[in-house]
Motif scaffolding. Structure first.
Motif, mmCIF file in Angstrom:
data_model
loop_
_atom_site.group_PDB
_atom_site.id
_atom_site.type_symbol
_atom_site.label_atom_id
_atom_site.label_comp_id
_atom_site.label_asym_id
_atom_site.label_seq_id
_atom_site.Cartn_x
_atom_site.Cartn_y
_atom_site.Cartn_z
ATOM 1 N N ARG A 113 15.805 15.358 2.995
ATOM 2 C CA ARG A 113 14.899 15.061 4.105
ATOM 3 C C ARG A 113 14.314 16.344 4.693
ATOM 4 O O ARG A 113 13.162 16.382 5.092
ATOM 5 C CB ARG A 113 15.672 14.312 5.196
ATOM 6 N N THR A 116 13.788 9.749 4.551
ATOM 7 C CA THR A 116 13.406 8.463 5.145
ATOM 8 C C THR A 116 12.573 7.682 4.137
ATOM 9 O O THR A 116 12.009 8.256 3.193
ATOM 10 C CB THR A 116 12.575 8.666 6.427
ATOM 11 N N SER A 117 12.458 6.388 4.334
ATOM 12 C CA SER A 117 11.632 5.553 3.458
ATOM 13 C C SER A 117 10.190 6.037 3.464
ATOM 14 O O SER A 117 9.528 6.049 2.422
ATOM 15 C CB SER A 117 11.674 4.092 3.912
ATOM 16 N N GLU A 118 9.719 6.441 4.611
ATOM 17 C CA GLU A 118 8.335 6.924 4.727
ATOM 18 C C GLU A 118 8.150 8.226 3.943
ATOM 19 O O GLU A 118 7.139 8.407 3.273
ATOM 20 C CB GLU A 118 7.968 7.124 6.199
ATOM 21 N N GLN A 119 9.135 9.125 4.000
ATOM 22 C CA GLN A 119 9.059 10.366 3.221
ATOM 23 C C GLN A 119 9.027 10.057 1.727
ATOM 24 O O GLN A 119 8.253 10.656 0.989
ATOM 25 C CB GLN A 119 10.263 11.265 3.512
ATOM 26 N N LYS A 122 7.999 7.291 0.194
ATOM 27 C CA LYS A 122 6.692 6.719 -0.148
ATOM 28 C C LYS A 122 5.610 7.802 -0.171
ATOM 29 O O LYS A 122 4.801 7.855 -1.094
ATOM 30 C CB LYS A 122 6.298 5.629 0.847
ATOM 31 N N ASP A 123 5.593 8.657 0.849
ATOM 32 C CA ASP A 123 4.581 9.710 0.921
ATOM 33 C C ASP A 123 4.707 10.675 -0.256
ATOM 34 O O ASP A 123 3.704 11.082 -0.847
ATOM 35 C CB ASP A 123 4.697 10.492 2.229
ATOM 36 N N ARG A 124 5.937 11.042 -0.608
ATOM 37 C CA ARG A 124 6.157 11.966 -1.722
ATOM 38 C C ARG A 124 5.748 11.332 -3.052
ATOM 39 O O ARG A 124 5.182 11.996 -3.915
ATOM 40 C CB ARG A 124 7.624 12.397 -1.774
ATOM 41 N N ARG A 154 3.490 8.947 -3.449
ATOM 42 C CA ARG A 154 2.020 8.870 -3.454
ATOM 43 C C ARG A 154 1.405 10.227 -3.760
ATOM 44 O O ARG A 154 0.436 10.330 -4.503
ATOM 45 C CB ARG A 154 1.520 8.334 -2.118
ATOM 46 N N ARG A 186 7.931 0.717 -6.878
ATOM 47 C CA ARG A 186 7.129 0.883 -5.666
ATOM 48 C C ARG A 186 5.695 1.292 -5.993
ATOM 49 O O ARG A 186 5.135 2.157 -5.353
ATOM 50 C CB ARG A 186 7.797 1.910 -4.764
ATOM 51 N N ASP A 230 3.240 -2.658 -2.271
ATOM 52 C CA ASP A 230 3.428 -2.138 -0.911
ATOM 53 C C ASP A 230 3.919 -3.193 0.077
ATOM 54 O O ASP A 230 4.405 -2.853 1.143
ATOM 55 C CB ASP A 230 2.135 -1.527 -0.390
ATOM 56 N N GLU A 281 15.795 1.394 5.026
ATOM 57 C CA GLU A 281 16.211 2.774 5.198
ATOM 58 C C GLU A 281 17.488 3.018 4.418
ATOM 59 O O GLU A 281 18.409 2.220 4.443
ATOM 60 C CB GLU A 281 16.457 3.055 6.681
#
Length: 118
Positions: free
Chosen positions: A9, A35-38, A40-42, A44, A105, A110, A116
């Protein structure tokens, strides 16, 4: 390329290579679940990087792809993920498939809720 999707993280280093690390913003730390958002962002960002490389410099043949170190690395990484039960298209390792439905994913997935720590 880009940060490992399931890397720390704080610094993005994969767990197996982490140990105790120093990061200029957080100091010495142990590996922490992203995090889940990290994640997904990574993913993408990595997918966008691969697409940009493929779009700007698509190999004309398999031999040409294998001669280029970047294309060879992309191909090898995607193939390894596919052969171990993951999705090479979106770089989702088998161990990180969606816990709700077992799918990857990809951008067309999406709508699924990614919990988490999954």
């Amino acid at each position: 390329m880009t940060t490992e999707p399931f890397g720390c993280r704080q610094c993005g280093v994969p767990k197996a290579q982490h140990g105790r690390r120093y990061h200029r913003e957080t100091g010495v730390h142990q590996w922490e679940q992203p995090t889940s958002e990290q994640i997904k962002d990574r993913m993408r960002a990595r997918r966008a990087t691969k697409e940009r490389i493929r779009t700007n410099h698509p190999p004309r043949s398999f031999a040409e792809a294998m001669a280029n170190p970047i294309d060879r690395a992309i191909f090898g990484d995607s193939l390894r993920i596919e052969l171990t039960g993951g999705c090479g298209r979106c770089d989702t390792e088998r161990d990180h498939l969606c816990p709700d439905c077992g799918k990857c994913r990809c951008s067309d997935h999406d709508a699924c809720v990614i919990t988490e720590g999954a």
